[in-house]
Scaffold this active site. Structure first.
Site, short mmCIF file in Angstrom:
data_model
loop_
_atom_site.label_atom_id
_atom_site.label_comp_id
_atom_site.label_asym_id
_atom_site.label_seq_id
_atom_site.Cartn_x
_atom_site.Cartn_y
_atom_site.Cartn_z
N LYS A 103 5.10 -2.24 18.88
CA LYS A 103 4.04 -1.23 18.66
C LYS A 103 3.11 -1.20 19.87
O LYS A 103 2.79 -0.14 20.40
CB LYS A 103 3.24 -1.58 17.40
CG LYS A 103 1.91 -0.85 17.32
CD LYS A 103 1.06 -1.30 16.15
CE LYS A 103 0.22 -2.53 16.35
NZ LYS A 103 -1.09 -2.33 17.00
N ASN A 104 2.66 -2.39 20.29
CA ASN A 104 1.64 -2.42 21.35
C ASN A 104 2.19 -2.07 22.72
O ASN A 104 1.42 -1.74 23.63
CB ASN A 104 0.93 -3.78 21.37
CG ASN A 104 0.01 -3.93 20.17
OD1 ASN A 104 -0.24 -2.97 19.44
ND2 ASN A 104 -0.49 -5.13 19.95
N CYS A 146 -14.99 -2.10 14.52
CA CYS A 146 -13.65 -2.48 14.09
C CYS A 146 -13.76 -3.76 13.30
O CYS A 146 -14.57 -4.63 13.62
CB CYS A 146 -12.78 -2.67 15.32
SG CYS A 146 -11.18 -3.31 15.00
N ARG A 197 -15.38 -4.23 19.73
CA ARG A 197 -14.32 -4.01 20.72
C ARG A 197 -14.78 -2.95 21.72
O ARG A 197 -14.41 -1.79 21.65
CB ARG A 197 -13.02 -3.60 20.01
CG ARG A 197 -12.48 -4.73 19.16
CD ARG A 197 -11.20 -4.36 18.47
NE ARG A 197 -10.07 -4.22 19.36
CZ ARG A 197 -8.89 -3.78 18.97
NH1 ARG A 197 -8.71 -3.42 17.72
NH2 ARG A 197 -7.89 -3.68 19.83
N ASP A 209 -3.15 -12.12 17.93
CA ASP A 209 -2.45 -11.34 16.91
C ASP A 209 -1.57 -12.19 15.99
O ASP A 209 -0.97 -11.67 15.05
CB ASP A 209 -1.59 -10.24 17.57
CG ASP A 209 -2.44 -9.18 18.22
OD1 ASP A 209 -3.65 -9.10 17.93
OD2 ASP A 209 -1.91 -8.41 19.05
N ARG A 262 0.44 0.26 9.49
CA ARG A 262 0.03 0.71 10.83
C ARG A 262 0.86 0.06 11.92
O ARG A 262 1.05 0.64 12.99
CB ARG A 262 -1.43 0.36 11.08
CG ARG A 262 -2.38 1.15 10.24
CD ARG A 262 -3.77 0.90 10.67
NE ARG A 262 -3.89 1.17 12.10
CZ ARG A 262 -5.02 1.15 12.76
NH1 ARG A 262 -6.13 0.87 12.14
NH2 ARG A 262 -5.04 1.40 14.06
N1 EPU Z 1 -13.10 -6.46 25.93
C1 EPU Z 1 -14.31 -6.20 26.52
N2 EPU Z 1 -14.47 -5.00 27.16
C2 EPU Z 1 -13.47 -4.07 27.24
C3 EPU Z 1 -12.23 -4.34 26.63
C4 EPU Z 1 -12.08 -5.56 25.97
O1 EPU Z 1 -15.22 -7.03 26.49
O2 EPU Z 1 -13.70 -3.03 27.85
C5 EPU Z 1 -12.88 -7.75 25.25
C6 EPU Z 1 -12.52 -7.60 23.77
O3 EPU Z 1 -13.67 -7.45 22.97
C7 EPU Z 1 -11.75 -8.86 23.50
C8 EPU Z 1 -11.00 -9.10 24.81
O4 EPU Z 1 -11.73 -8.37 25.80
O5 EPU Z 1 -12.62 -9.93 23.29
C9 EPU Z 1 -9.56 -8.67 24.81
O6 EPU Z 1 -9.44 -7.34 24.31
P1 EPU Z 1 -8.33 -6.34 24.84
O7 EPU Z 1 -9.00 -5.23 25.58
O8 EPU Z 1 -7.27 -7.10 25.58
O9 EPU Z 1 -7.75 -5.76 23.50
P2 EPU Z 1 -7.03 -4.36 23.37
O10 EPU Z 1 -6.35 -4.05 24.63
O11 EPU Z 1 -7.98 -3.36 22.82
C10 EPU Z 1 -4.72 -5.24 22.57
C11 EPU Z 1 -3.88 -5.13 21.34
C12 EPU Z 1 -4.52 -5.92 20.20
C13 EPU Z 1 -4.66 -7.36 20.64
C14 EPU Z 1 -5.48 -7.45 21.94
C15 EPU Z 1 -5.57 -8.85 22.51
C16 EPU Z 1 -2.87 -2.95 21.55
C17 EPU Z 1 -2.74 -1.58 21.04
N3 EPU Z 1 -3.76 -3.73 20.95
O12 EPU Z 1 -5.98 -4.66 22.23
O13 EPU Z 1 -3.60 -5.83 19.12
O14 EPU Z 1 -5.29 -8.11 19.64
O15 EPU Z 1 -4.86 -6.61 22.96
O16 EPU Z 1 -4.32 -9.36 22.78
O17 EPU Z 1 -2.16 -3.34 22.47
C18 EPU Z 1 -2.91 -5.82 16.88
O18 EPU Z 1 -1.79 -5.43 17.26
O19 EPU Z 1 -3.13 -6.24 15.71
C19 EPU Z 1 -4.02 -5.80 17.82
C20 EPU Z 1 -5.30 -5.80 17.43
#
Ligand code: EPU
Length: 422
Positions: A22-23, A116, A121, A309, A401
């Protein structure tokens, strides 16, 4: 709405096919906006989140056809550069259309995703990276407007945040930089396999990218990308979830097929520490339950560390593993909604400051519980498998989802689960 009734006490055996990730699918689908030509993406899991992404792309002007895991997308002409709140609020990953829209259209208007359940996030790092490539960013009326009137220019960027790298932030900037003028260096890039899969897709479209999978990604902008076919990588989190199912409920062994064990090294290591026997081939992982199970201490970290995750699912295993286990989530410290639901089933879990201390009990007992987010729901299903009695899990739309037919796959392995109207 639907709910699951998980009948406790069944044991699992046999094989399960792991779906495409998915991701990895979500940013790859968004990246099809970068070309006018047709792309075919294979093994896109049929889950609500990929459907939301396709709705967003259609709204932007893409023609989409979907049949049994294959998605054919052609975005010859962008009709809009806006991803409205109605769609974005359903799925935070919608923000990853920002990079492709900016690259293709020099403009993007994307609703800011709201709060969220797994914690705050922010998208500050996405915006910092895109600003670094020359986009002007303004936030108004809950929307973020990005504009690069004279196009994007490559730059050296530092994307690391206080919780480490950002996965979708790295994706967004990489998708913008592939069509920017000149060279971009992303320092502090996320190293997750999903980022590598996106880079592989972009490279096959004609992008020049080096270093994906390391903290430094170098991109030389090109003027145009072409349509290609791509098969997404197996879903390592779905695979990890089935490994935990095996660790909790395998009669003899269960075998995961169509999987890449090298993406699950940290998870396999912890399950081995807990006493499970695990063997791998190029495309399979086989697990059997521990004869003398023991708990473990885990701390979530960016890849290749233990994935956030997978922490909820590990809480389910530790809840019925003798001794004390500790689960610390450094990436989303508030991601413990499952703990209070598991407590209703008799789990001995105390959560404080991003850390769960779990004292294993012999068996959980069924209770009505509520799914709160994707991985928390998976944890409740896992808990229900070995609990005494029938666990009713409401709001299973959360699990739909991101898991493709998890109930059917578990039933094929021998579980007894009903999906009924709530
Ligand atoms: N963060 C910031 N600023 C930003 C972006 C992120 O401070 O602009 C922080 C977040 O709050 C968090 C950390 O950085 O503490 C990592 O977040 P990341 O941006 O890597 O998360 P994401 O890219 O939004 C993806 C996955 C998530 C998974 C996270 C971490 C997808 C669609 N989602 O989210 O997947 O938990 O990386 O590995 O790829 C799930 O599948 O259940 C899920 C939540």
């Amino acid at each position: 709405m639907e709910k699951f009734i998980v009948h406790g006490g069944s044991s699992l055996s046999g094989n399960v096919n792991i779906s495409g990730s998915k991701n990895a699918s979500l940013p790859i689908l968004a990246a099809t906006l970068l070309t006018r030509e047709q792309c075919t993406i294979r093994r896109v899991p049929d889950v609500a989140d990929t459907n939301y992404m396709l709705q967003i792309l259609q709204n932007l002007g893409a023609e989409v056809e979907r049949a049994s895991g294959n998605v054919v997308i052609k975005c010859e002409k962008l009709r809009s550069h806006e991803a409205p709140y109605d769609l974005v609020r359903k799925m935070r990953a919608s923000v990853c259309v920002m990079g492709p829209l900016l690259a293709r259209h020099n403009r993007a208007n994307v609703s800011l995703p709201g709060g969220c359940v797994i914690g705050d996030r922010p998208i500050d790092l996405h915006l910092k990276g895109l600003e670094g490539l020359g986009a002007e960013v303004t936030v108004e009326g809950g929307n973020v407007n990005l504009e690069a009137r004279f196009g994007l220019n490559g730059n050296t960027l530092d994307m690391a945040g206080k919780h480490g790298a950002t996965v979708l932030g790295t994706d967004n900037v990489m998708m913008a930089a592939v069509l920017a003028k000149g060279k971009t260096v992303i320092n502090g890039a996320a190293c997750e396999p999903e980022v590598v899969d996106l880079a592989d897709f972009l490279i096959s479209m004609g992008a020049k990218i080096e270093g994906a999978g390391t903290p430094v990604i170098e991109i030389e902008g090109v003027t145009e990308l072409g349509g290609v076919e791509h098969t997404v990588i197996p879903d390592r989190i779905e695979a990890g979830t089935f490994l935990v199912a095996g660790a909790m409920a395998a009669k003899d062994t269960i075998t995961l097929r169509r999987v890449k064990h090298e993406h699950l090294t940290s998870v396999i290591e912890v399950l081995k520490q807990c006493g499970c026997e695990i063997s791998t081939t190029d495309t399979t992982i086989t697990i059997s339950k521990a004869k003398n199970p023991v708990g473990a201490n885990i701390t979530t970290e960016p890849y290749p560390g233990f994935p956030t995750d997978m922490q909820a699912q590990m809480c389910s295993l530790f809840a019925v593993t003798p001794g004390l286990s500790v689960v610390r989530d450094t990436i989303f410290p508030q991601r413990f909604m499952h703990a209070s639901e598991m407590k209703r089933m008799g789990a001995d879990i105390e959560v404080d400051d991003g850390t769960a201390v779990i004292k294993g009990v012999e068996q959980l007992s069924a209770a009505p519980v509520m799914a709160s987010d994707l991985r928390a729901s998976a944890a409740l299903v896992l808990s229900g498998l070995t609990a005494k009695g029938n666990t009713e899990i409401s709001r299973v739309y959360h699990i739909d989802r991101g898991y493709e037919h998890i109930d059917d796959k578990l039933i094929d392995l021998g579980a007894s689960i009903e999906r009924v109207p709530d």
